[in-house]
Design a protein around this motif. Structure first.
Motif, mmCIF file in Angstrom:
data_model
loop_
_atom_site.group_PDB
_atom_site.id
_atom_site.type_symbol
_atom_site.label_atom_id
_atom_site.label_comp_id
_atom_site.label_asym_id
_atom_site.label_seq_id
_atom_site.Cartn_x
_atom_site.Cartn_y
_atom_site.Cartn_z
ATOM 1 N N SER A 154 -35.172 -114.091 7.892
ATOM 2 C CA SER A 154 -34.009 -114.521 8.998
ATOM 3 C C SER A 154 -32.604 -114.088 8.376
ATOM 4 N N GLU A 155 -31.925 -114.776 8.948
ATOM 5 C CA GLU A 155 -30.337 -114.332 8.376
ATOM 6 C C GLU A 155 -30.356 -115.106 7.025
ATOM 7 N N THR A 156 -29.751 -114.073 6.136
ATOM 8 C CA THR A 156 -29.773 -114.316 4.848
ATOM 9 C C THR A 156 -28.414 -115.160 4.364
ATOM 10 N N SER A 157 -28.913 -116.303 3.882
ATOM 11 C CA SER A 157 -27.607 -117.168 3.332
ATOM 12 C C SER A 157 -28.154 -117.510 1.795
ATOM 13 N N GLU A 158 -27.102 -118.089 1.207
ATOM 14 C CA GLU A 158 -27.089 -118.441 -0.242
ATOM 15 C C GLU A 158 -28.469 -119.652 -0.313
ATOM 16 N N GLU A 159 -28.485 -120.626 0.853
ATOM 17 C CA GLU A 159 -29.271 -121.685 1.105
ATOM 18 C C GLU A 159 -30.529 -121.060 1.052
ATOM 19 N N ASN A 160 -30.987 -120.052 2.109
ATOM 20 C CA ASN A 160 -32.116 -119.496 2.240
ATOM 21 C C ASN A 160 -32.608 -119.029 0.819
ATOM 22 N N THR A 161 -31.733 -118.095 0.084
ATOM 23 C CA THR A 161 -32.353 -117.662 -1.032
ATOM 24 C C THR A 161 -32.699 -118.746 -1.956
ATOM 25 N N THR A 162 -32.017 -119.763 -2.211
ATOM 26 C CA THR A 162 -32.170 -120.795 -3.182
ATOM 27 C C THR A 162 -33.626 -121.540 -2.453
ATOM 28 N N MET A 163 -33.723 -121.735 -1.321
ATOM 29 C CA MET A 163 -35.073 -122.333 -0.901
ATOM 30 C C MET A 163 -36.345 -121.188 -1.032
ATOM 31 N N VAL A 164 -36.202 -120.167 -1.065
ATOM 32 C CA VAL A 164 -36.958 -119.194 -1.232
ATOM 33 C C VAL A 164 -37.640 -119.370 -2.797
ATOM 34 N N ARG A 165 -36.563 -119.354 -3.690
ATOM 35 C CA ARG A 165 -36.768 -119.750 -5.196
ATOM 36 C C ARG A 165 -37.756 -120.810 -5.379
ATOM 37 N N TYR A 166 -37.514 -122.027 -4.680
ATOM 38 C CA TYR A 166 -38.076 -123.216 -5.067
ATOM 39 C C TYR A 166 -39.401 -123.202 -4.289
ATOM 40 N N LEU A 167 -39.460 -122.480 -2.922
ATOM 41 C CA LEU A 167 -40.815 -122.502 -2.254
ATOM 42 C C LEU A 167 -42.044 -121.818 -3.176
ATOM 43 N N TRP A 168 -41.431 -120.732 -3.916
ATOM 44 C CA TRP A 168 -42.064 -119.928 -4.680
ATOM 45 C C TRP A 168 -42.741 -120.440 -5.952
ATOM 46 N N TRP A 169 -41.587 -121.480 -6.398
ATOM 47 C CA TRP A 169 -41.657 -122.346 -7.648
ATOM 48 C C TRP A 169 -42.948 -123.450 -7.371
ATOM 49 N N ASP A 170 -42.802 -124.187 -6.084
ATOM 50 C CA ASP A 170 -43.760 -125.021 -5.771
ATOM 51 C C ASP A 170 -45.204 -124.457 -5.433
ATOM 52 N N MET A 171 -45.241 -123.142 -5.044
ATOM 53 C CA MET A 171 -46.425 -122.332 -4.724
ATOM 54 C C MET A 171 -47.314 -122.016 -6.089
ATOM 55 N N LYS A 172 -46.164 -121.489 -7.220
ATOM 56 C CA LYS A 172 -46.761 -121.209 -8.330
ATOM 57 C C LYS A 172 -47.426 -122.281 -9.248
ATOM 58 N N HIS A 173 -46.879 -123.568 -8.976
ATOM 59 C CA HIS A 173 -46.985 -124.697 -9.872
ATOM 60 C C HIS A 173 -48.269 -125.579 -9.086
ATOM 61 N N GLN A 174 -48.638 -125.325 -8.062
ATOM 62 C CA GLN A 174 -49.340 -126.106 -7.359
ATOM 63 C C GLN A 174 -50.864 -125.532 -7.846
ATOM 64 N N VAL A 175 -51.794 -126.685 -8.332
ATOM 65 C CA VAL A 175 -53.046 -125.876 -9.174
ATOM 66 C C VAL A 175 -54.368 -126.806 -8.555
ATOM 67 N N ALA A 176 -55.206 -126.329 -8.603
ATOM 68 C CA ALA A 176 -56.551 -126.822 -8.060
ATOM 69 C C ALA A 176 -57.466 -126.942 -9.336
ATOM 70 N N LEU A 177 -57.798 -128.026 -9.640
ATOM 71 C CA LEU A 177 -58.818 -128.277 -11.048
ATOM 72 C C LEU A 177 -59.861 -128.793 -10.607
ATOM 73 N N GLY A 178 -60.863 -128.505 -11.445
ATOM 74 C CA GLY A 178 -62.399 -128.964 -11.095
ATOM 75 C C GLY A 178 -63.169 -128.094 -10.094
ATOM 76 N N ASP A 179 -64.044 -128.813 -9.617
ATOM 77 C CA ASP A 179 -64.846 -128.254 -8.591
ATOM 78 C C ASP A 179 -64.146 -127.504 -7.197
ATOM 79 N N LYS A 180 -64.048 -126.400 -7.140
ATOM 80 C CA LYS A 180 -63.535 -125.812 -6.064
ATOM 81 C C LYS A 180 -64.200 -125.730 -4.913
#
Length: 184
Positions: A154-180
């Protein structure tokens, strides 16, 4: 409820230890979803009071738990698996999301918050549709990726860039433990 699954929705002042313990102990609850603050060893409810912590983690035994709570998958999640929880899905670091302050009283209409919260909804819906923990986790991760791509194209903005960073963060820190392979 439309899938004939009994739902116990403990919002606001009902999100307290007494009610959570009562429902978990008296009902045949196989799937728990927590949306609250947390840290490495606890999940909180109303007024940031403890709901699940290392002392009462046995409440998660034989259950699939999804906790949208900062860092609760760092110690609490692994401990729950050690004591016999089926699966624990959560975040091993902070869960970060953006929201539009104008929409604070109407979060379901907030397109900014939706980017961060929709992957959680996808995970829950996928489990309810009898998908495994692993499949549901993957669907949630794919939604994070779709939201990232959407912002990047989408239209690049500083806000979009920051949100991308934190969406990536959340995705990388979501974990599944135990019986998958577990399902509800």
């Amino acid at each position: 409820e439309s899938k004939n699954i009994k739902v116990f929705d403990l919002q606001k002042e009902r999100a307290n230890l007494k009610e959570v313990e009562s429902i978990i102990n008296k009902q045949n609850v196989s799937f728990l979803v927590f949306n609250g603050h947390g840290n490495e060893d606890l999940i909180t409810g109303n007024q940031n009071k403890d709901l699940i912590n290392l002392k009462n983690v046995k409440l998660l035994k034989n259950r699939i738990t999804y906790a949208v709570s900062c860092s609760s998958a760092k110690l609490l999640g692994p401990r729950s698996i050690e004591i016999g929880a089926t699966s624990y899905i959560g975040y091993d670091n902070d869960f970060i999301f953006f929201y539009n302050p104008i929409m604070i009283t109407r979060p379901l209409n907030d397109k900014m918050a939706e980017l961060f919260l929709k992957p959680s909804v996808e995970l829950v819906n996928s489990l309810i549709k009898n998908n495994s923990v692993e499949e549901s986790f993957n669907r949630s991760n794919n939604m994070f990726k779709e939201n990232i791509k959407s912002l990047l194209t989408s239209e690049t903005s500083e806000e979009n860039t920051t949100m991308v960073r934190y969406l990536w963060w959340d995705m990388k820190h979501q974990v599944a433990l135990g019986d998958k392979n577990a399902t509800i």
